[in-house]
Motif scaffolding. Structure first.
Motif, PDB file in Angstrom:
ATOM      1  N   THR A   1       1.389   5.235   0.054  1.00  0.00           N
ATOM      2  CA  THR A   1       0.770   6.506   0.429  1.00  0.00           C
ATOM      3  C   THR A   1       1.272   7.542  -0.566  1.00  0.00           C
ATOM      4  OG1 THR A   1       0.719   5.902   2.768  1.00  0.00           O
ATOM      5  CG2 THR A   1       0.520   8.242   2.239  1.00  0.00           C
TER       6      THR A   1
ATOM      7  N   ASN B   1       6.040   4.938   1.910  1.00  0.00           N
ATOM      8  CA  ASN B   1       5.494   3.705   2.466  1.00  0.00           C
ATOM      9  C   ASN B   1       5.253   3.959   3.948  1.00  0.00           C
ATOM     10  OD1 ASN B   1       4.916   1.161   3.404  1.00  0.00           O
ATOM     11  ND2 ASN B   1       6.775   0.199   2.646  1.00  0.00           N
ATOM     12  N   ASP B   2       4.006   3.958   4.359  1.00  0.00           N
ATOM     13  CA  ASP B   2       3.672   4.176   5.769  1.00  0.00           C
ATOM     14  C   ASP B   2       3.358   2.873   6.491  1.00  0.00           C
ATOM     15  OD1 ASP B   2       3.996   6.942   5.684  1.00  0.00           O
ATOM     16  OD2 ASP B   2       1.927   7.283   5.067  1.00  0.00           O
ATOM     17  N   THR B   3       3.736   1.743   5.893  1.00  0.00           N
ATOM     18  CA  THR B   3       3.403   0.435   6.478  1.00  0.00           C
ATOM     19  C   THR B   3       4.672  -0.287   6.926  1.00  0.00           C
ATOM     20  OG1 THR B   3       3.595  -0.907   4.459  1.00  0.00           O
ATOM     21  CG2 THR B   3       1.514   0.299   4.794  1.00  0.00           C
TER      22      THR B   3
ATOM     23  N   LYS C   1      -4.309   6.345  -0.102  1.00  0.00           N
ATOM     24  CA  LYS C   1      -3.709   5.037   0.153  1.00  0.00           C
ATOM     25  C   LYS C   1      -3.986   4.212  -1.093  1.00  0.00           C
ATOM     26  CE  LYS C   1      -2.699   5.951   4.468  1.00  0.00           C
ATOM     27  NZ  LYS C   1      -1.366   6.042   4.985  1.00  0.00           N
TER      28      LYS C   1
ATOM     29  N   GLY D   1      -3.523   0.804  -3.021  1.00  0.00           N
ATOM     30  CA  GLY D   1      -3.191  -0.603  -2.849  1.00  0.00           C
ATOM     31  C   GLY D   1      -2.812  -1.265  -4.161  1.00  0.00           C
TER      32      GLY D   1
ATOM     33  N   GLU E   1       0.840  -1.190   0.000  1.00  0.00           N
ATOM     34  CA  GLU E   1       0.000   0.000   0.000  1.00  0.00           C
ATOM     35  C   GLU E   1       0.877   1.243   0.000  1.00  0.00           C
ATOM     36  OE1 GLU E   1      -3.852   0.790   2.450  1.00  0.00           O
ATOM     37  OE2 GLU E   1      -2.161   1.604   3.594  1.00  0.00           O
TER      38      GLU E   1
END
Length: 174
Positions: A85, A113-115, A94, A96, A83
């Motif tokens: 951002t 990338n905020d994951t 966001k 995907g 995902e």
């Protein structure tokens, strides 16, 4: 003696040539940064500066680029895994797997990338404006400690990238 060469130009028929390139998944020049990997797939040289195709892998929490824009090229992001951002103007999305984000020139954008998972994407530039030089220069500039903001901005501007805020342009988390 007359040196006139009689050349006949055919203005009515196409000249066909095979200049195609097939690039398999693991092919392409790889550039590694601390949190990002770039793989050069279709380069400016291959496309006569018309198209650049690059695979990008963002490690967890990596910033690809802060808010910036381009004057002479459009950018398209295709999310292949994870995902992404992406900020476009004042909006944050966001995106995907399977998402496509088209960013025309003069549109401020940034991505990260905020994951806690890797994000993989395909990045297209049209025209490509010798973007490979930008990625190689980025590898050099971001490997230096401390990062020289003047050198970073010079690289950005040379390759048609203009930060919206030069006081917040280095891709690192505050």
């Amino acid at each position: 003696m007359n040196n006139i060469v009689d050349t006949k130009t055919d203005y009515f028929n196409d000249v066909l040539e095979n200049r195609a390139t097939v690039i398999v998944p693991d092919e392409g020049e790889q550039l590694l940064l601390k949190d990002i990997e770039f793989t050069l797939k279709v380069t400016s040289e291959m496309s006569n500066d018309q198209l650049g195709v690059y695979k990008i892998t963002l490690n967890p929490m990596a910033i690809g680029a802060k808010l910036h824009y381009h004057r002479f090229m459009d950018e398209t992001f295709i999310v292949d895994k994870g995902e992404l951002t992406i900020q476009v103007g004042e909006q944050v999305f966001k995106a995907g797997k399977g998402a496509i984000v088209y960013v025309p020139r003069f549109t401020p954008h940034g991505f990260q990338n905020d994951t806690e998972e890797k994000v993989e994407l395909t990045l297209l530039f049209n025209p490509s404006q010798k973007r490979e030089g930008f990625f190689r220069g980025l590898q050099e500039t971001l490997s230096e400690e401390p990062i020289d903001p003047k050198k970073y901005l010079k690289l950005y501007n040379k390759y048609d990238s203009f930060p919206v805020d030069t006081s917040n342009m280095i891709p690192k988390r505050d």
